[in-house]
Each structure stands twice: as C-alpha cells, then as structure tokens.
Design an enzyme around this catalytic site. Sequence first.
Site: not given
Length: 495
Positions: A300, A189, A399, A265
């Site tokens: 990331c 996906k 973040e 993650e």
Amino acid sequence: MLDLSRIEELRHADVPPARHLIDGAFVPASDGGEMEVISPLDGRRLTMMARGTQADAEAAVAAARRSFDDGRWTGLAPAARKAVMLKWAALIEQNALELAVLGVRDNGTEIGMALKAEPMSAAQTIRYYAEAIDKLYGEIAPTAPGALGLVHREPVGVVGAIVPWNFPLMIGAWKLGPALAAGCSVVLKPAETASLSLLRIAELAMEAGLPAGVLNVVTGEGAVVGAAIAESMDVDVLVFTGSGPTGRRLLEASARSNLKRVYLELGGKSPNIVFADAPDLGEAVKVSANGIFRNAGQVCVAGSRLLVERSIHDDFVARLAEFTAGMKVGDPLDPATAAGAVNSLRQLKQNLGFVEEARAAGRKIVTGGARMLEETGGYFMQPTIVTGVEPTDRLAREEVFGPVLAVIPFDTEEEAVAIANGTDYGLAAAVWTSNLGRAHRMIRQVRAGVVHVNTYGGSDMTVPLGGVKQSGNGHDKSLHAFDKYLDLKTAWIKL
C-alpha cells in the site's frame, strides 16, 4: 535462519478445503458452493474454498452479535482477555513458518519478507494490543463541586473487517488486534485470493481460548460477502483496506443501512523524493528499489513515484537500474529471492497494461516491462523502471500495485512539493536530504499520513498509519487505532 528442508516439506503439503469459521465451528457455504484457490507460484489449483453467500455473512454477524450481547468476551476481566490474546500471539509465533509458507503459496510474497511481515508481524501486533487491554483508563472531568463527570470507554459492538490480499496477516492483525482488545466481536472477510492463512490464525485464536462467535471468518466474493457485511444492520463499525472504488461502495452501503462508521485505507501513489544533498545516495538507491519492488510492488505504501533532483537524475537512475538488475525475481519459497509473484493473472495483466500505455506515450522503459518465468505457470513480472514520466501521466497519478516505478525529475523544492501533492492520494512519502530545515519543511508541506526522512518504510507499532485525501480516513497501528473500536460514554452525576 529459515529451515530449508521444512520449507520444502511445507511447499508440497496438501491444503485441505477451506471452510468458514462461524460461531466457533468450521462450516461449508450454506449452499455448498466452493471456489478454486489458484496459487500464483504455478497457476495451479492449491485447494478449494467455501464460496460465501449472503446467508453465511448474516449467520456470522448474528453469531458476533450474540457473543457481544451476552458478554462472553467483553464481560471478561481485562486481565483474562489479555491472557487469551497473549496465548494467541504465542501460538502464531510457534506456527510462524507454517503460516508464512501457506501464505506464500496463496499470495506469492517472497518467504524472507513473508515470515517477518506476516506471522511474526501479526503476533507482535496482537501482543501489543493485548498488553494495552488493562491500561485503558476512563476520565474524570474537571467539573464544579456539585457534579461528577465520568467518561467511560466502551466497545462499539460488532466490527466488520474486510482485508486485502497483499499482507493478509499483517493488515488483518491491524484490525483484529485493537478490535478484540477493545472487547468487540468481529466478522472478518479475507480477500478471495488470500484467505488461507487468516483462517489458520482464527483457528489458533480458538485454541488460545477465544470464545465461540467472537471471531468469525467468511470467505468468498466481495460483491456477495463483503456487501452483506457492509449492509448489515447489526454491524456497528466497518474497517477496510483496499481499493478506492470498493471503499466508495462501502460508504454507500453504510448510508443505505444503519449509518455504521466506516474507516478506510485506500492505497496511494506515494512520492519518494531524492534531493542532491541526500546523505547517502547508495543507500537511497537500495532503499528506493526495495520500496517499490519487494513483494512485486504489492504494498500500500510502496514508493511508486520516484522524484529525483535533476542534477543527479541520470546518475541515480543508472545506479538504480544496476541495483534492480541484481535483484532475484522468482520462486518466492527460495530464501534468496528478493521479489516474488504477482498475486493473480488479472493483476499481472493490469500491471503490464500500465507499462504498455507508458511505452505508447513515448516514455522510456529503462529496465523490465515484461512478464517473466511464464514457463512455470506462475505470475511473475520483471521489476520495471520508467523514465520521462510527466506528472499528468496515468502512471504518475493512478495506483498500479505492481513492480512499476515512475521516475520524474524536479528542479526546486517547491516543484517537488507540487508534484508530490499532485495526485488524489496521500498515504506515504519519503524525503532524502541532509538539510534539517528542508526535511521539516517537506514533512509539513507534503500531504501524506506518514513521511519518511532518509529511509522508506520500517515504522513500527508505536506510530499510526493512515491516509489523507483519497487514501482514506482513520488509523491503523499504535494506541490511536483504539479510537475506531471504542465509544465514549459520559456519566453526569449530581452530588
């Protein structure tokens, strides 16, 4: 060398409507639904894409289950599977520029980075795991003379993979490479805002000889397609790279369904720690800027917290601001561009919101802090450096996933460790120092899945990438990634 004329040709190429890949065929959504694909380069519609339904996801899972159970892939000799994956990697390389430009038009990454980090990286990853297929051995246990203990490694079955928009090919290959090499079947996906290049490499996989149903791709909204995959009773392992809130929902879905293993993650707030005895402060400036501003900060492992020893803080920030001012931000299909577009208008607004909150709290915006090139219709943001940030500020703890750098001074090694570990994340970190003992102490004490020393980024496929704390579990890259896709089975034989 980038072929500028070919880039311009591909920039304006028509992109046909995107369809799901299910059981070897490209098909529309079961209800005919579509969604717009908006390019971050100009804010305009690039093409249309199938808006997946729960039924679409279920059909893809069923196809993957059939392909696994009948052994059309996992039942092949390891050398035969290896040959298919090597051909797939070669096809990706042959079509690398096409894939890179398509991805740039879809997600905004600058072409210089995109070519290397997307198709070329994906090809290298798939080749790495292809080469490992016929080198995975079982074990013979050290038993007593009257018994034989064998440990077999077997593919887990059907893998659901949900990947993000920032590096869809690179991160997608981190999942697809070891999963397919292990003999699993996959339902992939992609992110709603970066599906096109993944659909194209899936097409190349079919061309390379991957049997129908072994790799299926369903596009659409995470709340529909992703949820259906996560809650499926026929998905054995779920792998995901993305946000913490979504990761939690996937764990909940596993608990509600078949207790499938879930590997996550979930990003980070990675500290980049510069001591006064760094071997080359000029190099540290350059690498630190690139470590947060390349791909508009949408990485990331981005070094989004810069911790600088107080004695060099002001000079280092001044040099960093000067270097940043020289970075070209703009058209990501221009090879001279150092940082491209933010992926979506929603993400751009979120980034700017963090900056405004810091400004309101009295933090200093040294450079940047605003939208730019708005007249193009694209989603561009100035690289932004914020000083005076406190470790407790939201900018230092959450973040952003944009080109926003929080700078924090420190006085001692112990203080640097405390600040570095003072968030819920633990994905990456860096330490700049000439003191070998200090480097090793920091490696031990900073809680992160990877700690760089006198560099930032650049690790290759030979080492794992994974997080601690709320950055996730499990590992991508290296031979350790196979652990997610192989089950251990013991055979105990009485002699």
